[in-house]
Design an enzyme around this catalytic site. Sequence first.
Site, PDB file in Angstrom:
ATOM      1  N   TYR A 291      16.603   4.811  34.339  1.00  0.00           N
ATOM      2  CA  TYR A 291      17.337   4.999  34.452  1.00  0.00           C
ATOM      3  C   TYR A 291      18.781   3.374  34.579  1.00  0.00           C
ATOM      4  O   TYR A 291      19.753   4.307  33.676  1.00  0.00           O
ATOM      5  CB  TYR A 291      17.807   6.040  35.939  1.00  0.00           C
TER       6      TYR A 291
ATOM      7  N   HIS B 107      26.307  -0.268  41.481  1.00  0.00           N
ATOM      8  CA  HIS B 107      25.323   1.739  42.308  1.00  0.00           C
ATOM      9  C   HIS B 107      23.830   0.575  42.407  1.00  0.00           C
ATOM     10  O   HIS B 107      23.613  -0.007  41.004  1.00  0.00           O
ATOM     11  CB  HIS B 107      25.788   2.501  41.571  1.00  0.00           C
TER      12      HIS B 107
ATOM     13  N   TYR C 208      22.232  13.451  42.663  1.00  0.00           N
ATOM     14  CA  TYR C 208      21.732  14.297  42.126  1.00  0.00           C
ATOM     15  C   TYR C 208      20.300  15.489  42.632  1.00  0.00           C
ATOM     16  O   TYR C 208      19.382  15.486  43.462  1.00  0.00           O
ATOM     17  CB  TYR C 208      20.151  13.866  40.860  1.00  0.00           C
TER      18      TYR C 208
ATOM     19  N   PRO D 249      24.105  15.553  29.273  1.00  0.00           N
ATOM     20  CA  PRO D 249      24.319  14.370  30.255  1.00  0.00           C
ATOM     21  C   PRO D 249      23.028  13.689  31.528  1.00  0.00           C
ATOM     22  O   PRO D 249      23.574  12.858  31.770  1.00  0.00           O
ATOM     23  CB  PRO D 249      25.435  14.412  30.120  1.00  0.00           C
TER      24      PRO D 249
ATOM     25  N   LYS E  44      22.952   8.447  29.569  1.00  0.00           N
ATOM     26  CA  LYS E  44      22.763   7.676  28.186  1.00  0.00           C
ATOM     27  C   LYS E  44      23.117   7.407  27.436  1.00  0.00           C
ATOM     28  O   LYS E  44      23.329   6.890  26.225  1.00  0.00           O
ATOM     29  CB  LYS E  44      21.035   8.391  27.384  1.00  0.00           C
TER      30      LYS E  44
END
Length: 391
Positions: A385, A72, A201, A293, A297
């Site tokens: 991220y 991704h 998100y 979550p 991580k």
Amino acid sequence: MRTTVGIIGAGPAGLLLARLLHNAGIDSVVLESRDRAYVEQRQRAGILEQGTVDVLRAAGAGGRMDRDGLRHDGIELRFARERHRVDFPALTGGRSVMVYAQTEVCKDLIALQIEEGGPLLFEAEALAVEGVESERPRVRFRREGREDVLECDYVVGCDGFWGVARRAIPAEHSRVFERTYPFGWLGILADVPPSHDELVYARHDRGFALLSMRSPAVSRLYLQVPEGTDAGSWADEEIWDELERRFETADGWSLERGAVTSKSVTPMRSHVHEPMRHGRLFLAGDAAHIVPPTGAKGLNLAVGDVVTFARALVHLEETGSAERLDAYSETCLRRVWQAERFSYDMTTLLHRAPDAPPFEDRVQLARLRRIATSRAAETDLAEGYTGFPLD
């Protein structure tokens, strides 16, 4: 039984550590309280940072990941019915993430350990870690109804938050930092292709939602729910209806529905135990730290811990210097606290607290618009991220 490194726990951290040590010619024994089938089916994380991907490849454990995993190059943020894509490679010098479930990582590492590595003992329950301040720490464990002792030069506790390793550190030497959140995640697995090719998100006045996936045919989706929610209290159609509301956009995007195969609720909390080392006992992964979550991580932090330990032990073997081993806790905690900060930022950015005043709602939207309109803010999110350096 005698070995150089006794590893408690055959999750991804313990299994990867055993692989790294094997590749360096250092012997180890892995003790796992559950059976192999349980470890290979235990649903956990699914996002691998660039550094984790690189480590698995270098360890010889990346073949199936590279074949079956889903690279991704970004995520999508949704808020106020708007969509904004964060382009990871463009913002981080080419870094990305991989969607590849923890269960698959464990299967790969177990197969390698059984074929090439040292002892991997399933259904071997660690009872206590003793003598950690001596040069010969030991792990008492029970297997097939009998107690035995594993004598080691070092013990690494990869046995999770409820394991025995952390309890071997005296309370007077421990400090705990933690925060609990008044909400959790209702997660489902569904037999339906993902409705978007990257993770989404969503920040909504009704709460957070996440669109993720496990494969091109299996979707993983989450809803923010009140703390203590029973997953069984939500009917499947109710879940899909709520997901549709929270993912709604102004451009007519639609959510594909499918058969729900499992659902569960994950509590949200942050937890750090300092130090991560006492004597010859070293903590790694959830034994030392928990993150909500939202930032993806948990598994990646565990990988960072065991890479740090393995490199430090190899350095000792090669140079005779224990400097890096002695700095293990300090080195790991620098990365841990950056990940805690990032996970906290993502959580407070996207979730609506039950008692949030209108002011906080406006601040959340302002933060999201800042990311959508500022390359600097967007880069900070992308760097966090895709992962903090393992060095």
